[in-house]
Design a protein around this motif. Structure first.
Motif, short mmCIF file in Angstrom:
data_model
loop_
_atom_site.label_atom_id
_atom_site.label_comp_id
_atom_site.label_asym_id
_atom_site.label_seq_id
_atom_site.Cartn_x
_atom_site.Cartn_y
_atom_site.Cartn_z
N ASP A 1 0.83 -1.21 0.00
CA ASP A 1 0.00 0.00 0.00
C ASP A 1 0.86 1.25 0.00
OD1 ASP A 1 -2.38 -1.45 0.09
OD2 ASP A 1 -2.35 -1.59 2.27
N MET A 2 2.12 1.13 -0.35
CA MET A 2 3.02 2.29 -0.32
C MET A 2 2.44 3.42 -1.18
SD MET A 2 6.21 1.53 -2.89
CE MET A 2 7.07 0.47 -1.77
N SER A 3 2.65 4.62 -0.68
CA SER A 3 2.11 5.81 -1.36
C SER A 3 3.20 6.51 -2.16
CB SER A 3 1.55 6.77 -0.31
OG SER A 3 2.61 7.31 0.45
N ASP A 4 2.82 7.63 -2.75
CA ASP A 4 3.80 8.42 -3.49
C ASP A 4 4.89 8.97 -2.55
OD1 ASP A 4 2.35 7.91 -5.73
OD2 ASP A 4 1.45 9.91 -5.90
N SER A 5 4.56 9.10 -1.26
CA SER A 5 5.56 9.56 -0.30
C SER A 5 6.72 8.58 -0.20
CB SER A 5 4.92 9.74 1.08
OG SER A 5 3.88 10.70 1.03
N VAL B 1 7.50 6.39 -2.68
CA VAL B 1 8.15 6.41 -3.99
C VAL B 1 9.15 7.55 -4.09
CG1 VAL B 1 7.73 6.76 -6.46
CG2 VAL B 1 6.21 5.28 -5.14
N SER B 2 8.82 8.68 -3.49
CA SER B 2 9.72 9.85 -3.57
C SER B 2 11.04 9.61 -2.86
CB SER B 2 9.03 11.08 -2.98
OG SER B 2 8.84 10.93 -1.58
N LEU B 3 11.10 8.60 -1.99
CA LEU B 3 12.35 8.30 -1.29
C LEU B 3 13.43 7.78 -2.22
CD1 LEU B 3 10.90 6.54 1.90
CD2 LEU B 3 11.64 8.93 1.66
N PHE B 4 13.06 7.35 -3.42
CA PHE B 4 14.06 6.87 -4.39
C PHE B 4 14.77 8.04 -5.09
CE2 PHE B 4 11.09 3.20 -4.30
CZ PHE B 4 11.99 2.23 -3.90
N GLN C 1 -1.53 1.71 -4.78
CA GLN C 1 -1.78 3.03 -4.24
C GLN C 1 -0.87 4.10 -4.85
OE1 GLN C 1 -4.44 3.66 -2.33
NE2 GLN C 1 -4.84 1.48 -2.65
N LEU C 2 0.30 3.72 -5.32
CA LEU C 2 1.21 4.71 -5.88
C LEU C 2 0.74 5.13 -7.27
CD1 LEU C 2 3.05 3.06 -8.19
CD2 LEU C 2 4.08 2.14 -6.12
N SER C 3 1.14 6.32 -7.67
CA SER C 3 0.77 6.82 -9.00
C SER C 3 1.91 6.61 -9.98
CB SER C 3 0.41 8.31 -8.93
OG SER C 3 1.56 9.08 -8.67
N GLY C 4 1.54 6.43 -11.24
CA GLY C 4 2.56 6.25 -12.27
C GLY C 4 3.42 7.47 -12.44
N ALA D 1 4.32 9.66 -10.18
CA ALA D 1 5.31 9.75 -9.09
C ALA D 1 6.45 8.78 -9.31
CB ALA D 1 4.63 9.48 -7.75
N LEU D 2 6.14 7.61 -9.84
CA LEU D 2 7.18 6.61 -10.09
C LEU D 2 8.11 7.06 -11.20
CD1 LEU D 2 7.93 3.91 -8.85
CD2 LEU D 2 6.51 2.77 -10.56
N VAL D 3 7.54 7.65 -12.25
CA VAL D 3 8.37 8.16 -13.35
C VAL D 3 9.28 9.27 -12.85
CG1 VAL D 3 8.33 9.41 -15.55
CG2 VAL D 3 6.73 7.52 -15.16
N LYS D 4 8.72 10.17 -12.07
CA LYS D 4 9.50 11.31 -11.57
C LYS D 4 10.65 10.84 -10.70
CE LYS D 4 9.02 15.53 -8.80
NZ LYS D 4 8.07 16.37 -8.01
N ALA D 5 10.37 9.91 -9.80
CA ALA D 5 11.40 9.48 -8.86
C ALA D 5 12.50 8.68 -9.54
CB ALA D 5 10.76 8.65 -7.75
N LEU D 6 12.12 7.69 -10.36
CA LEU D 6 13.13 6.82 -10.96
C LEU D 6 13.91 7.52 -12.07
CD1 LEU D 6 11.29 3.36 -11.03
CD2 LEU D 6 12.75 4.39 -9.26
N SER D 7 13.26 8.41 -12.81
CA SER D 7 13.98 9.16 -13.83
C SER D 7 15.03 10.06 -13.20
CB SER D 7 13.00 10.00 -14.66
OG SER D 7 12.18 9.17 -15.45
#
Length: 470
Positions: A370-374, A376-379, A414-417, A419-425
């Motif tokens: 259930d991890m959130s965008d919060s 994901v931003s840790l990456f 629960q995470l958004s796509g 947010a994942l693109v922003k963090a990993l890019s």
């Protein structure tokens, strides 16, 4: 008086004229047919017999253990005496059980002398179980205790169609090393004080019924007698053990490399009381539960509510898992390289704390989180030092999990796509330049509903063939 006269005159009977080889053969046969203490009894008949019995290893080669009404200290003393007096010959063990729960403690008395142990025969409730540890195709291989498989169930009770024996040795290996593994069924782990050290390098404990579940203090005390463990697997039944009355003991497993906890509710008390400074892999599986759990026996720093207030379907187990990992890392400071979380989650504050404490982590895998965008931003890269600096070139940047090369995310809904693109890019743009030998090499994103085809295309611009989406 009659017995005394017979003993004094025994040297003048025909027995005294028998060849020693024949007497030894007779005594060896007698040791197979009566009570376990027959060699001791015969040695008390006269000096001649005593000298002959004590000096003849072949008389002690078969060790008969009757466990009815005997203390474990008595059995242990017998095992040590028979093993010593049968040296250097191999020995066989015959165990006649009245209580199957005592099998593992009895077996532990002989495991230190595995190199000479040839055969084991166990009788219980009309059953006879025989197993051989010898292999005539190999020339005196070195034997190593490899794996112990403990099934917590009623012995010889069929479970899920499993009709195999509930006690068995199974050797494997080469002409140089012979790895000896053992499987045993028992309704409970034996009390630690009656078990000799179990020098297996791998241990698998599986609960099969709620009435046979293990409380964390009992598990930890048992693990204290397994000092050579390198791999530990514990499969439970998600049975809440309630509130502990007293703190469990802290146990040191200095060689442990891999730890797997599966479908349990006492993960916090287990993780919090292990000292595992060599741990490389931590696997947590099917630990999320959607029902309340009893609070931990003592409040600790970090038990407060998660300031992020992110959504969770398993808030109680999230708390226990996160706090358990915190204590494990604080106590052990292990060079953890693999963290695998399958239907096992943490609060956002715990993800942040844990990610900051894993400088050696190379692979992170998570399923059904259930991890959130919060989280994901840790990456993403973050700045160090003075936060008032405006120029990026003047700021010092870093990333959490600096050695991370493999990231796997399955069914994280629960995470958004975006947010994942922003963090990993942002991460790979930084690490590809700053630390090219420690950058993401493989990213797998599967069945995350909010990660769309557009998100995959955007992320592939930076990851290229390192990205795998399904």
């Amino acid at each position: 008086m009659i017995v005394s006269t017979v003993n004094k005159d025994l040297n003048f009977t025909p027995f005294s004229s028998l060849p020693p080889e024949l007497l030894i053969e007779i005594f060896s046969t007698c040791s197979l047919t009566g009570d376990w203490h027959i060699p001791i009894t015969l040695s008390k008949v006269c000096c001649l017999w005593r000298e002959l019995i004590i000096s003849s290893p072949s008389i002690w080669q078969v060790i008969v253990v009757l466990d009815s009404r005997r203390s474990m200290s008595s059995i242990r003393t017998q095992a040590e005496l028979w093993v010593a007096r049968s040296s250097p010959l191999p020995f066989n063990v015959v165990i006649k059980l009245s209580d199957f729960e005592r099998l593992l403690p009895i077996m532990s008395c002989f495991l230190p002398n595995l190199a000479r142990w040839m055969r084991c025969t166990i009788t219980y409730d009309g059953r006879i179980i025989e197993t051989s540890l010898s292999d005539l195709t190999l020339s005196s291989p070195r034997r190593i205790l490899h794996h112990l498989d403990i099934l917590l169930k009623t012995p010889f009770e069929d479970v899920a169609g499993d009709d195999e024996d509930d006690i068995i040795f199974f050797p494997c290996g080469s002409t140089t090393y012979r790895h000896i593994s053992m499987k045993v069924a028992t309704t409970k782990l034996p009390h630690a004080e009656i078990v000799n050290p179990l020098l297996f390098t791998s241990l698998d404990i599986s609960e099969t019924a709620f009435q046979h579940s293990v409380r964390s203090p009992d598990l930890l005390r048992f693990l204290a007698h397994c000092p050579n463990l390198e791999h530990l697997y514990f499969h439970g039944l998600s049975n809440d053990e309630g509130t502990l009355d007293a703190p469990p003991p802290a146990i040191a497993l200095l060689r442990l490399h891999t730890l797997l906890l599966d479908e349990i509710c006492n993960q916090r008390s287990i993780l919090s009381h292990l000292y595992v400074p060599a741990l490389r892999e931590l696997h947590l599986r099917h630990i999320n539960v959607d029902y309340p759990l009893e609070p931990y026996y003592v409040p600790e720093e970090g038990d407060s509510d998660d300031e992020s207030h992110d959504f969770s379907q398993s808030p109680h187990s999230d708390l226990h898992t996160g706090m358990g990992i915190r204590k494990l890392l604080s106590r052990s400071r292990p060079p953890l390289e693999i963290l695998d979380m399958d239907l096992s989650d943490m609060r956002t504050k715990d993800f942040r704390w844990v990610f900051d404490k894993l400088p050696d982590l190379k692979q992170f895998s998570i399923v059904g989180s259930d991890m959130s965008d919060s989280v994901v931003s840790l990456f993403m890269p973050f700045t160090l030092g003075d936060g008032d600096r405006q120029e990026r070139d003047e700021e010092r940047w870093s990333v959490r999990l600096p050695q991370l090369s493999v990231l796997k995310m399955y069914s994280c809904q629960q995470l958004s796509g975006d947010a994942l693109v922003k963090a990993l890019s942002a991460r790979v743009q930084y690490t590809d330049q700053a630390t090219p030998d420690a950058t993401l090499a493989t990213v797998i994103i599967s069945s995350c509903n909010h990660f769309t085809a557009r998100n995959a295309q955007e992320l592939s611009w930076d990851l290229h063939d390192r990205l795998h989406v399904s």
